[in-house]
Design an enzyme around this catalytic site. Structure first.
Site, PDB file in Angstrom:
ATOM      1  N   ILE A 106       0.861  -1.187   0.000  1.00 18.39           N
ATOM      2  CA  ILE A 106       0.000   0.000   0.000  1.00 18.39           C
ATOM      3  C   ILE A 106       0.894   1.231   0.000  1.00 18.39           C
ATOM      4  O   ILE A 106       1.829   1.337   0.805  1.00 18.39           O
ATOM      5  CB  ILE A 106      -0.924   0.040   1.235  1.00 18.39           C
ATOM      6  CG1 ILE A 106      -1.703  -1.273   1.365  1.00 18.39           C
ATOM      7  CG2 ILE A 106      -1.880   1.227   1.145  1.00 18.39           C
ATOM      8  CD1 ILE A 106      -2.574  -1.352   2.616  1.00 18.39           C
ATOM      9  N   GLY A 147       1.492   5.457   0.359  1.00 13.63           N
ATOM     10  CA  GLY A 147       0.943   6.625   1.044  1.00 13.63           C
ATOM     11  C   GLY A 147       0.261   6.306   2.352  1.00 13.63           C
ATOM     12  O   GLY A 147      -0.884   6.699   2.584  1.00 13.63           O
ATOM     13  N   SER A 200       1.283   7.102   5.595  1.00 10.34           N
ATOM     14  CA  SER A 200       1.683   7.845   6.791  1.00 10.34           C
ATOM     15  C   SER A 200       0.507   8.500   7.493  1.00 10.34           C
ATOM     16  O   SER A 200       0.594   8.847   8.677  1.00 10.34           O
ATOM     17  CB  SER A 200       2.727   8.919   6.437  1.00 10.34           C
ATOM     18  OG  SER A 200       2.175   9.883   5.557  1.00 10.34           O
ATOM     19  N   SER A 201      -0.621   8.667   6.776  1.00  8.24           N
ATOM     20  CA  SER A 201      -1.781   9.330   7.376  1.00  8.24           C
ATOM     21  C   SER A 201      -3.025   9.004   6.571  1.00  8.24           C
ATOM     22  O   SER A 201      -2.970   8.345   5.524  1.00  8.24           O
ATOM     23  CB  SER A 201      -1.575  10.853   7.409  1.00  8.24           C
ATOM     24  OG  SER A 201      -1.487  11.372   6.090  1.00  8.24           O
ATOM     25  N   GLY A 214      -4.659   5.973   3.691  1.00  5.05           N
ATOM     26  CA  GLY A 214      -3.601   4.986   3.572  1.00  5.05           C
ATOM     27  C   GLY A 214      -3.291   4.316   4.900  1.00  5.05           C
ATOM     28  O   GLY A 214      -3.137   3.092   4.980  1.00  5.05           O
ATOM     29  N   TYR A 248      -5.784  18.247 -10.445  1.00  3.45           N
ATOM     30  CA  TYR A 248      -6.035  17.063  -9.628  1.00  3.45           C
ATOM     31  C   TYR A 248      -7.070  16.163 -10.299  1.00  3.45           C
ATOM     32  O   TYR A 248      -6.864  14.946 -10.428  1.00  3.45           O
ATOM     33  CB  TYR A 248      -6.513  17.486  -8.248  1.00  3.45           C
ATOM     34  CG  TYR A 248      -6.875  16.332  -7.340  1.00  3.45           C
ATOM     35  CD1 TYR A 248      -5.891  15.572  -6.725  1.00  3.45           C
ATOM     36  CD2 TYR A 248      -8.213  15.995  -7.098  1.00  3.45           C
ATOM     37  CE1 TYR A 248      -6.215  14.507  -5.897  1.00  3.45           C
ATOM     38  CE2 TYR A 248      -8.549  14.942  -6.281  1.00  3.45           C
ATOM     39  CZ  TYR A 248      -7.554  14.199  -5.682  1.00  3.45           C
ATOM     40  OH  TYR A 248      -7.881  13.142  -4.877  1.00  3.45           O
TER      41      TYR A 248
END
Length: 278
Positions: free
Chosen positions: A7, A9, A11-12, A15, A152
């Protein structure tokens, strides 16, 4: 043998909670992030959930193609196989083309689109070998274009188009492909889009529309689903015997995307998004 999922991303936000939810579901989770110095929250959550032994934290900058390939190869070397990938790493961007630069757009694509490809390419041979799963966390912004989110949304549209095109070919070789489309999620994502209210004048003639858009967005995130709820939907797609190609994580997201998918001439979406900036 325990199935292994990589997986990105973690860290927060989504994810992190997806890594914990997958581990609780019995997966060996290779939880990657650009800076492993930011893994404290993940490690604490893993300890609280009693899944520390199923969480393997590794460094991965998804914009580094060689690093992504090395990370994937390292996982297979250490665990013998790779059963699933969840491309979650991403970065928001608030702006409009006239007031920004083409380089701004390229940077958004490097993380949100090419970052997905950098991980997907080396993973595919291993996922074919395991008849595995390939997921990307896109967004309702990957279906409906939104004012001040041109770059985005374009990157997320690109991921959806790429995966929708790849899905039947991958399925012919046993790999299930799914895009997961959250709506507003209460996480750090909205605080990381790079908007500074003191720089509102930089939006020039679009500043009044920006103020309206931000007021609307603040309301949407005030009623957002939790990242844990989004993670539950992601893990359900990961473990479903026959996962659908497209998954939304909430009723709000389903209604929102349903508007677009039935909007043949584009008028329904335009009538809606125009109200956000009026």
């Amino acid at each position: 043998m325990t199935d292994t999922v990589l997986i990105t991303g973690t860290s927060s936000g989504i994810g992190l909670t997806t890594a914990i939810a997958a581990a609780k579901a019995g997966w060996r989770v290779v939880a990657t992030m650009r800076d492993t110095g930011k893994a404290t929250a993940l490690r604490e959550a893993a300890a609280t959930a009693g899944v520390t032994d199923l969480i393997d934290v590794r460094a991965l900058d998804v914009t580094d193609a060689e690093g992504a390939a090395a990370c994937v190869d390292g996982v297979v070397q250490d665990y013998g196989r790779l059963d699933a990938v969840i491309n979650n790493a991403g970065a928001g961007h608030l702006g409009t083309l006239e007031q920004g630069s083409i380089d701004d757009v390229r940077n958004v694509f490097e993380v949100n689109f090419f970052g997905v490809l950098n991980v997907t390419k080396p993973a595919l041979p291993h996922l074919r070998a395991s008849a595995g799963r390939l997921l990307a966390i896109t967004s309702v912004g990957g279906v409906i274009g939104q004012p001040f989110n041109e770059s985005y949304c374009a990157a997320k549209f690109a991921v959806e188009g790429f995966y929708e095109s790849l899905a039947p070919l991958a399925a012919a070789h046993g790999v299930r492909v799914t895009v997961v489309e959250p709506g507003a999620v209460a996480s750090e994502f909205i605080s990381n889009v790079g908007y500074d209210p003191a720089q509102e004048e930089a939006f020039g003639p679009y500043a009044p529309q920006l103020r309206s858009y931000l007021a609307r967005t603040a309301g949407a995130f005030a009623n957002a689903q939790t990242s844990e709820q989004a993670a539950d939907a992601i893990v359900a797609a990961l473990t479903d015997d026959k996962p659908p190609f497209r998954v939304q994580t909430s009723d709000v997201a389903r209604g929102f995307n349903g508007l677009k998918l039935a909007d043949l001439d584009g008028s329904a979406v335009q009538n809606l998004t125009e109200t956000w900036i009026s």
